[in-house]
Motif scaffolding. Structure first.
Motif, short mmCIF file in Angstrom:
data_model
loop_
_atom_site.label_atom_id
_atom_site.label_comp_id
_atom_site.label_asym_id
_atom_site.label_seq_id
_atom_site.Cartn_x
_atom_site.Cartn_y
_atom_site.Cartn_z
N GLN A 191 2.00 37.68 -38.70
CA GLN A 191 2.18 38.52 -39.14
C GLN A 191 3.63 38.09 -39.45
N GLU A 192 4.36 38.89 -40.39
CA GLU A 192 5.67 38.04 -41.01
C GLU A 192 6.74 39.29 -40.24
N TRP A 193 8.05 37.98 -40.01
CA TRP A 193 9.36 39.01 -39.49
C TRP A 193 10.24 38.41 -40.10
N ASP A 194 11.36 38.91 -40.75
CA ASP A 194 12.19 38.53 -41.58
C ASP A 194 13.91 39.09 -40.94
N GLY A 195 14.52 38.51 -40.42
CA GLY A 195 15.31 38.48 -39.91
C GLY A 195 17.05 39.28 -40.65
N ASP A 196 17.86 40.04 -40.72
CA ASP A 196 18.70 40.15 -41.07
C ASP A 196 19.75 38.95 -41.46
N VAL A 231 23.44 33.20 -42.20
CA VAL A 231 22.37 32.33 -41.53
C VAL A 231 20.95 33.22 -42.15
N ASN A 232 19.91 33.04 -42.65
CA ASN A 232 19.15 34.60 -42.81
C ASN A 232 17.81 33.10 -42.22
N THR A 233 17.31 33.87 -41.17
CA THR A 233 16.04 33.15 -40.64
C THR A 233 14.82 34.66 -40.84
N PHE A 234 13.70 33.23 -40.77
CA PHE A 234 12.07 33.61 -40.90
C PHE A 234 11.16 33.80 -39.57
N ALA A 235 10.38 34.65 -39.88
CA ALA A 235 9.42 33.88 -38.50
C ALA A 235 7.17 34.30 -38.77
N ARG A 236 7.15 33.57 -37.54
CA ARG A 236 5.42 34.31 -38.36
C ARG A 236 5.00 34.31 -36.58
N ILE A 288 14.76 28.79 -40.58
CA ILE A 288 16.68 28.80 -40.80
C ILE A 288 15.67 29.24 -42.18
N LYS A 289 15.65 29.94 -43.18
CA LYS A 289 15.43 30.33 -44.23
C LYS A 289 16.65 29.49 -44.97
N ARG A 290 18.27 29.97 -44.87
CA ARG A 290 18.88 29.19 -45.79
C ARG A 290 19.99 30.29 -44.31
N VAL A 291 21.13 29.23 -45.28
CA VAL A 291 22.46 28.92 -44.63
C VAL A 291 23.51 28.29 -45.78
N ASN A 292 24.35 29.63 -45.85
CA ASN A 292 26.06 29.51 -46.71
C ASN A 292 26.86 30.77 -46.10
#
Length: 323
Positions: A65-70, A84-89, A197-201
């Motif tokens: 299952q997917e989890w996308d953090g805010d 910081v944008n994070t995702f998990a499975r 960690i999907k993206r750092v900006n």
């Protein structure tokens, strides 16, 4: 009447079977409850039956299952605020425990938010910006430092290091988040498979200044390359001039050697030729002196006894009658 009764009985049986029967897909697992109490679990796919009305079949997924953090604004250890944008499975490995502690799949997202988000924040605030961005100490082609802002930053051995040295790295941060959050989610029958960690900006407040600094650093790099290029060009020109002078010097020396040998050979041949008749040689040389010393505008007064005019004595030319 009997036919109608049979049809009614058959219809009731079909309806009963329809109410009692259910199917389990390959991507599903089922928990059978009776008055909200768990009776059994069904983990293999196929056609199954349950008691009507009093038993319920609760279906849960058994695949990833997917989890996308805010995306959130988090300060790093060196006080740099970043998004910081994070995702998990994740997946449900214990449907009974999941049903008792969470209830339904849509509630699992809230549990994941409550556990993963603080873990991510904890690891970001405990490390420098460079640790969340890079994995190794590979040399960068920029002068930008992503360190903690102090030249006295120390390694794990308390020795001074450069800003750009990486001791943890992004991969280890991801692994740390996974290892810290996984045991907490296992209490809900959930296995956390992976976290990234999907993206750092940069945050908007500092992004403009960072871009301006990056532009200035790129210009500095360009100027450095230009200076090195000019220096290399001058070096090449100097080597060219030096090589040219060496070649010219060697060529001049070779030419002089050839000329000297030619002159020596010419003198030898003249001496050999004139040695056969000394009087003729003297005559030829005297004529050469006349040609070089006397011209139309030359005036010279010499005695008639002069040795140079010995071959002209007694000469009566066409000019004798001139005044």
């Amino acid at each position: 009447m009997k036919i109608k009764a049979l049809l009614a009985a058959a219809g009731a049986l079909v309806l009963l079977l329809f109410i009692c029967a259910y199917t389990v897909d390959e991507t599903e697992q089922v928990v059978i409850t009776r008055f909200d109490k768990v009776q059994r679990t069904v983990l293999t796919p196929g056609l199954r039956f349950k008691l009507p009305v009093i038993e319920k079949a609760l279906v849960f997924p058994n695949n990833l299952q997917e989890w996308d953090g805010d995306p959130g604004q988090i300060p790093t250890k060196d006080k740099t605020y970043i998004w910081v944008n994070t995702f998990a499975r994740w997946k449900i490995v214990d449907p009974v425990l999941f049903f008792k502690t969470v209830g339904y799949v849509n509630r699992a997202q809230q549990r994941l938010d409550e556990i993963i988000d603080p873990t991510v924040r904890n690891f970001i605030t405990s490390n420098r910006l460079i640790e969340a961005v890079r994995n190794s100490n590979r040399e960068l082609d920029t002068f930008e430092d992503l360190g903690d802002g102090s030249e006295n930053a120390s390694t794990q051995e308390d020795k001074p290091v450069r800003f750009s040295q990486v001791f943890v790295g992004r991969d280890q941060i991801d692994t740390g988040i996974l290892n810290q959050a996984r045991p907490k989610l296992s209490n809900f029958g959930i296995e956390l498979v992976d976290v990234k960690i999907k993206r750092v900006n940069y945050v908007e407040e500092v992004r403009t200044s960072v871009y301006e600094r990056m532009i200035a650093e790129r210009k500095q790099i360009a100027q450095k390359f230009r200076s090195e290029g000019k220096g290399e060009a001058q070096k090449i020109l100097g080597e060219k001039e030096r090589e040219l002078k060496r070649i010219e010097s060697e060529a001049y020396r070779t030419a002089q050697e050839v000329k000297g040998k030619a002159d020596a050979e010419s003198t030898r041949l003249y001496a050999k030729a004139y040695g056969l008749d000394a009087e003729f040689y003297s005559f030829i040389k005297t004529l050469e002196v006349y040609n070089e010393a006397l011209s139309e505008n030359s005036s010279i007064i010499l005695s008639t006894d002069s040795e140079i005019f010995k071959y002209m004595k007694g000469y009566e030319g066409k000019t004798a009658g001139r005044p």
